[in-house]
Design a protein around this motif. Structure first.
Motif, mmCIF file in Angstrom:
data_model
loop_
_atom_site.group_PDB
_atom_site.id
_atom_site.type_symbol
_atom_site.label_atom_id
_atom_site.label_comp_id
_atom_site.label_asym_id
_atom_site.label_seq_id
_atom_site.Cartn_x
_atom_site.Cartn_y
_atom_site.Cartn_z
ATOM 1 N N MET A 1 0.837 -1.163 0.000
ATOM 2 C CA MET A 1 0.000 0.000 0.000
ATOM 3 C C MET A 1 0.892 1.239 0.000
ATOM 4 S SD MET A 1 -2.282 1.424 3.244
ATOM 5 C CE MET A 1 -2.723 -0.189 3.682
ATOM 6 N N GLN A 2 0.456 2.240 -0.742
ATOM 7 C CA GLN A 2 1.189 3.495 -0.793
ATOM 8 C C GLN A 2 0.781 4.371 0.387
ATOM 9 O OE1 GLN A 2 0.404 6.500 -3.957
ATOM 10 N NE2 GLN A 2 2.361 5.755 -4.736
ATOM 11 N N ILE A 3 1.763 4.964 1.062
ATOM 12 C CA ILE A 3 1.536 5.855 2.197
ATOM 13 C C ILE A 3 2.273 7.158 1.901
ATOM 14 C CG2 ILE A 3 1.848 6.192 4.682
ATOM 15 C CD1 ILE A 3 2.036 3.095 4.896
ATOM 16 N N LYS A 4 1.573 8.282 2.034
ATOM 17 C CA LYS A 4 2.177 9.580 1.754
ATOM 18 C C LYS A 4 2.366 10.347 3.055
ATOM 19 C CE LYS A 4 0.508 9.890 -2.950
ATOM 20 N NZ LYS A 4 -0.140 10.733 -3.967
ATOM 21 N N LEU A 5 3.605 10.835 3.262
ATOM 22 C CA LEU A 5 3.937 11.552 4.483
ATOM 23 C C LEU A 5 4.281 13.003 4.158
ATOM 24 C CD1 LEU A 5 5.105 8.477 4.670
ATOM 25 C CD2 LEU A 5 5.975 9.284 6.826
ATOM 26 N N LYS A 6 3.596 13.929 4.822
ATOM 27 C CA LYS A 6 3.958 15.336 4.726
ATOM 28 C C LYS A 6 4.878 15.603 5.905
ATOM 29 C CE LYS A 6 2.098 19.791 3.578
ATOM 30 N NZ LYS A 6 0.872 20.526 3.254
ATOM 31 N N LEU A 7 6.148 15.813 5.615
ATOM 32 C CA LEU A 7 7.171 15.888 6.654
ATOM 33 C C LEU A 7 7.481 17.339 7.020
ATOM 34 C CD1 LEU A 7 9.570 13.196 5.174
ATOM 35 C CD2 LEU A 7 7.823 12.891 6.943
ATOM 36 N N ASP A 19 6.089 18.486 -1.426
ATOM 37 C CA ASP A 19 5.552 17.222 -1.939
ATOM 38 C C ASP A 19 5.612 16.161 -0.853
ATOM 39 O OD1 ASP A 19 5.160 18.293 -4.476
ATOM 40 O OD2 ASP A 19 7.171 17.732 -5.145
ATOM 41 N N PRO A 20 4.601 15.298 -0.781
ATOM 42 C CA PRO A 20 4.654 14.230 0.219
ATOM 43 C C PRO A 20 5.775 13.238 -0.084
ATOM 44 C CG PRO A 20 2.548 14.192 -0.976
ATOM 45 C CD PRO A 20 3.384 15.272 -1.562
ATOM 46 N N TYR A 21 6.341 12.694 0.971
ATOM 47 C CA TYR A 21 7.334 11.628 0.860
ATOM 48 C C TYR A 21 6.542 10.329 0.783
ATOM 49 C CZ TYR A 21 11.563 8.965 1.881
ATOM 50 O OH TYR A 21 12.626 8.102 1.808
ATOM 51 N N VAL A 22 6.744 9.555 -0.274
ATOM 52 C CA VAL A 22 5.928 8.369 -0.521
ATOM 53 C C VAL A 22 6.694 7.106 -0.130
ATOM 54 C CG1 VAL A 22 4.659 7.053 -2.256
ATOM 55 C CG2 VAL A 22 4.747 9.546 -2.408
ATOM 56 N N LEU A 23 6.028 6.276 0.672
ATOM 57 C CA LEU A 23 6.577 4.983 1.083
ATOM 58 C C LEU A 23 5.561 3.894 0.766
ATOM 59 C CD1 LEU A 23 7.910 5.815 4.665
ATOM 60 C CD2 LEU A 23 9.273 5.469 2.621
ATOM 61 N N ASN A 24 6.017 2.686 0.678
ATOM 62 C CA ASN A 24 5.127 1.536 0.567
ATOM 63 C C ASN A 24 5.180 0.777 1.881
ATOM 64 O OD1 ASN A 24 4.169 1.786 -2.151
ATOM 65 N ND2 ASN A 24 6.223 1.259 -2.816
ATOM 66 N N GLY A 25 4.024 0.332 2.355
ATOM 67 C CA GLY A 25 3.983 -0.395 3.612
ATOM 68 C C GLY A 25 2.763 -1.282 3.697
ATOM 69 N N ASP A 26 2.779 -2.157 4.683
ATOM 70 C CA ASP A 26 1.671 -3.080 4.896
ATOM 71 C C ASP A 26 0.648 -2.555 5.894
ATOM 72 O OD1 ASP A 26 2.788 -4.930 3.148
ATOM 73 O OD2 ASP A 26 3.972 -5.853 4.737
ATOM 74 N N HIS A 27 1.045 -1.592 6.726
ATOM 75 C CA HIS A 27 0.107 -1.006 7.678
ATOM 76 C C HIS A 27 0.367 0.489 7.780
ATOM 77 C CE1 HIS A 27 3.439 -0.929 10.551
ATOM 78 N NE2 HIS A 27 2.686 -0.175 11.306
ATOM 79 N N VAL A 28 -0.627 1.210 8.247
ATOM 80 C CA VAL A 28 -0.538 2.661 8.379
ATOM 81 C C VAL A 28 -0.200 2.997 9.825
ATOM 82 C CG1 VAL A 28 -1.799 4.830 8.147
ATOM 83 C CG2 VAL A 28 -2.254 2.943 6.560
ATOM 84 N N PRO A 29 0.882 3.761 10.046
ATOM 85 C CA PRO A 29 1.204 4.164 11.414
ATOM 86 C C PRO A 29 0.072 4.995 12.015
ATOM 87 C CG PRO A 29 3.051 4.587 9.942
ATOM 88 C CD PRO A 29 1.884 4.220 9.087
ATOM 89 N N ARG A 30 -0.164 4.805 13.302
ATOM 90 C CA ARG A 30 -1.218 5.530 14.006
ATOM 91 C C ARG A 30 -0.692 6.866 14.520
ATOM 92 N NH1 ARG A 30 -2.396 0.964 18.235
ATOM 93 N NH2 ARG A 30 -0.148 1.030 18.101
ATOM 94 N N VAL A 31 -1.617 7.757 14.831
ATOM 95 C CA VAL A 31 -1.261 9.030 15.446
ATOM 96 C C VAL A 31 -0.498 8.745 16.729
ATOM 97 C CG1 VAL A 31 -2.194 11.075 16.595
ATOM 98 C CG2 VAL A 31 -3.169 10.309 14.422
#
Length: 91
Positions: A1-7, A19-31
């Protein structure tokens, strides 16, 4: 899954030209979770690559829900304070 991070830096400047930093991962980090971007993220020498997740928003992009994370650079900060400032906990 693609995850976009605004750093955001410790002073809330935005990295990657906005631009968001894009990573691929299996789960989405929680707040409140810490994310280590690692050596692929190009920061000035000696700066930490660890960020705290401040907010998660799911965005419909071409019919697919993509998580967008707002992240703040972590300098041995105060998790409780970060979460209070973003309305997740009361002080």
């Amino acid at each position: 899954m693609q995850i976009k991070l605004k750093l955001h830096s410790k002073n809330w400047a935005i990295y990657e030209g906005g631009d968001p930093y894009v990573l691929n991962g299996d789960h989405v980090p929680r707040v409140g979770e810490l994310v280590d971007i690692g050596s692929e993220f190009r920061l000035a020498q000696g700066q930490p690559t660890t960020f705290i997740v401040c907010d998660v928003t799911w965005v419909n992009e071409k019919g697919e829900l993509i998580p967008h994370l707002k992240c703040h650079q972590w300098y041995d900060g105060d998790r409780q304070l970060e979460l209070e400032e973003h309305g997740w906990t009361s002080g």
